[in-house]
Design a protein around this motif. Sequence first.
Motif, short mmCIF file in Angstrom:
data_model
loop_
_atom_site.label_atom_id
_atom_site.label_comp_id
_atom_site.label_asym_id
_atom_site.label_seq_id
_atom_site.Cartn_x
_atom_site.Cartn_y
_atom_site.Cartn_z
N ASN A 114 -28.37 58.17 40.26
CA ASN A 114 -29.21 58.98 41.14
C ASN A 114 -30.59 59.26 40.55
O ASN A 114 -31.58 59.32 41.29
CB ASN A 114 -28.49 60.29 41.50
CG ASN A 114 -27.41 60.04 42.53
OD1 ASN A 114 -27.58 59.21 43.43
ND2 ASN A 114 -26.29 60.73 42.41
N ARG B 230 -17.99 63.82 47.40
CA ARG B 230 -18.76 62.58 47.42
C ARG B 230 -19.33 62.25 48.81
O ARG B 230 -20.25 61.44 48.93
CB ARG B 230 -17.91 61.40 46.93
CG ARG B 230 -16.82 60.95 47.86
CD ARG B 230 -15.94 59.90 47.22
NE ARG B 230 -16.59 58.62 47.03
CZ ARG B 230 -16.48 57.60 47.88
NH1 ARG B 230 -15.79 57.72 49.00
NH2 ARG B 230 -17.07 56.44 47.61
N SER C 212 -22.67 58.26 38.30
CA SER C 212 -23.35 58.63 39.54
C SER C 212 -24.64 59.38 39.25
O SER C 212 -25.68 59.13 39.89
CB SER C 212 -22.43 59.48 40.42
OG SER C 212 -21.26 58.78 40.79
N SER C 213 -24.60 60.30 38.30
CA SER C 213 -25.80 61.06 37.92
C SER C 213 -26.90 60.12 37.43
O SER C 213 -28.07 60.24 37.82
CB SER C 213 -25.47 62.08 36.84
OG SER C 213 -24.58 63.06 37.31
N HIS D 219 -26.06 58.85 45.48
CA HIS D 219 -25.09 57.75 45.38
C HIS D 219 -23.88 58.29 44.62
O HIS D 219 -24.02 58.89 43.55
CB HIS D 219 -25.71 56.57 44.64
CG HIS D 219 -27.02 56.13 45.24
ND1 HIS D 219 -27.10 55.19 46.23
CD2 HIS D 219 -28.29 56.53 44.97
CE1 HIS D 219 -28.38 55.01 46.57
NE2 HIS D 219 -29.12 55.82 45.81
N ASN D 220 -22.70 58.05 45.17
CA ASN D 220 -21.49 58.69 44.65
C ASN D 220 -20.39 57.66 44.40
O ASN D 220 -19.94 56.99 45.34
CB ASN D 220 -20.97 59.73 45.64
CG ASN D 220 -22.01 60.78 46.00
OD1 ASN D 220 -22.07 61.84 45.41
ND2 ASN D 220 -22.85 60.47 46.99
N VAL E 265 -16.10 61.17 42.51
CA VAL E 265 -17.03 62.29 42.40
C VAL E 265 -16.64 63.39 43.38
O VAL E 265 -16.35 63.12 44.55
CB VAL E 265 -18.47 61.82 42.66
CG1 VAL E 265 -19.43 63.00 42.71
CG2 VAL E 265 -18.90 60.85 41.56
N SER F 99 -23.27 56.51 49.80
CA SER F 99 -24.63 57.05 49.69
C SER F 99 -25.01 57.82 50.94
O SER F 99 -24.59 57.46 52.05
CB SER F 99 -25.64 55.91 49.47
OG SER F 99 -25.33 55.18 48.31
N ASN G 276 -22.25 64.47 40.83
CA ASN G 276 -23.21 63.41 41.15
C ASN G 276 -24.62 63.69 40.63
O ASN G 276 -25.53 62.88 40.83
CB ASN G 276 -23.25 63.13 42.65
CG ASN G 276 -23.72 64.32 43.47
OD1 ASN G 276 -24.30 65.27 42.95
ND2 ASN G 276 -23.45 64.30 44.76
N ALA H 184 -18.60 60.46 37.45
CA ALA H 184 -19.60 61.49 37.70
C ALA H 184 -20.88 61.20 36.91
O ALA H 184 -21.99 61.23 37.45
CB ALA H 184 -19.05 62.87 37.34
#
Length: 371
Positions: A268, A207, A264-265, A199-200, A204, A188, A236, A261
């Motif tokens: 986030n 990252r 992560s999206s 946040h990854n 990703v 992060s 991300n 990915a």
Amino acid sequence: MNELQVSGRSLTLNRFPTNATDPNLQAWDAADEYLLQQPLPDGPVLVFNDNFGALTCALQPREVWQVSDSFISQQATLHNFAINDLAVGQVRFLDSLASLPQGVAAVLIKIPKTLALLEHQLQALREVITPDTLIIASAKAKDIHRSTLELFEKWIGETRTSLAWKKSRLVFASLTAEAPVATSGILSWPLEGTPYVLHNHANVFARQSLDIGARLFTQHLPHQLEGTIVDLGCGNGVIGLLALEQNPEARIHFVDESWMAVASSQLNVEKNLPAEMSRCEFTVNNSLSGFTGGSLQAVLCNPPFHQQSAITDHIAWQMFRDAKRCLGYGGELRVIGNRHLDYHRKLKKLFGNCQLVASDARFVVLRAVKL
């Protein structure tokens, strides 16, 4: 060129999606062949990072668990099973965030280029193997570094390498090490100029920090649109996150072929704009496959220009074609790309128009409208 000889039989294997520019690119490499030369014990086999399904196809009719962070790799495996008339009943597909099965006899790993992904996979593997589990990994010899071997030694234990064969090498590991302290694998960091923290997950792209192309793109996103906006190849989700903020009447759909990915999206948005989750969708997919034609107001895209180790524009071209099909009339595709990729010419040919929105020494932001 597309036939792999293994165990006295011939398998026809293709990349997926088909690369129209170079359809003869192999769907396997010498590292795959080297793995397939190794004798394996009876029992289920766990296969990591099988890019186009060559290992999974060649191991049939064995019971195989295939683990990948790539939806396209799974689709490639199904495609290659179909053209070789292989039954998929003995194969189970797992994404990179799923729990691993207990009791496998052998583990085959195509070593990924991203060390963070390798560490994530070895950490998960550590929880389900025994000292009797056979573990063999492979890659091009030039891609196996001291840092690679140190990860095997840290999470698994005793590690040795083979002699090189066709510029590829094997790594053999045995469970002998004490269990290290587990980590989440999520990195992060604050997004400069915003109140957000990104946040990854391990696989990703970029990252560790915002890549310079995305940095330019974030400054030139559309504002005050309505309807549905797709962050295509979302990574991300930084582009979609900012589009969510700048288009309060729109829905944002985050799409990528990587499970990490898309996860992560989603994380986030949940962490940074939780009140806007109702305006979001998150999909693991091959570009815009299955999306309804004419249903989108905008597509925002930072397309990849490689597939595995091959430099190519065919994935970007597929994204552009899908965007045109799915956009409504008056809808726009907005793209960031390196200058040398000549996306301006491609978009003008496809859409009949293309506007330069912004540029710097390396990148251009382009806008094409469906007329």
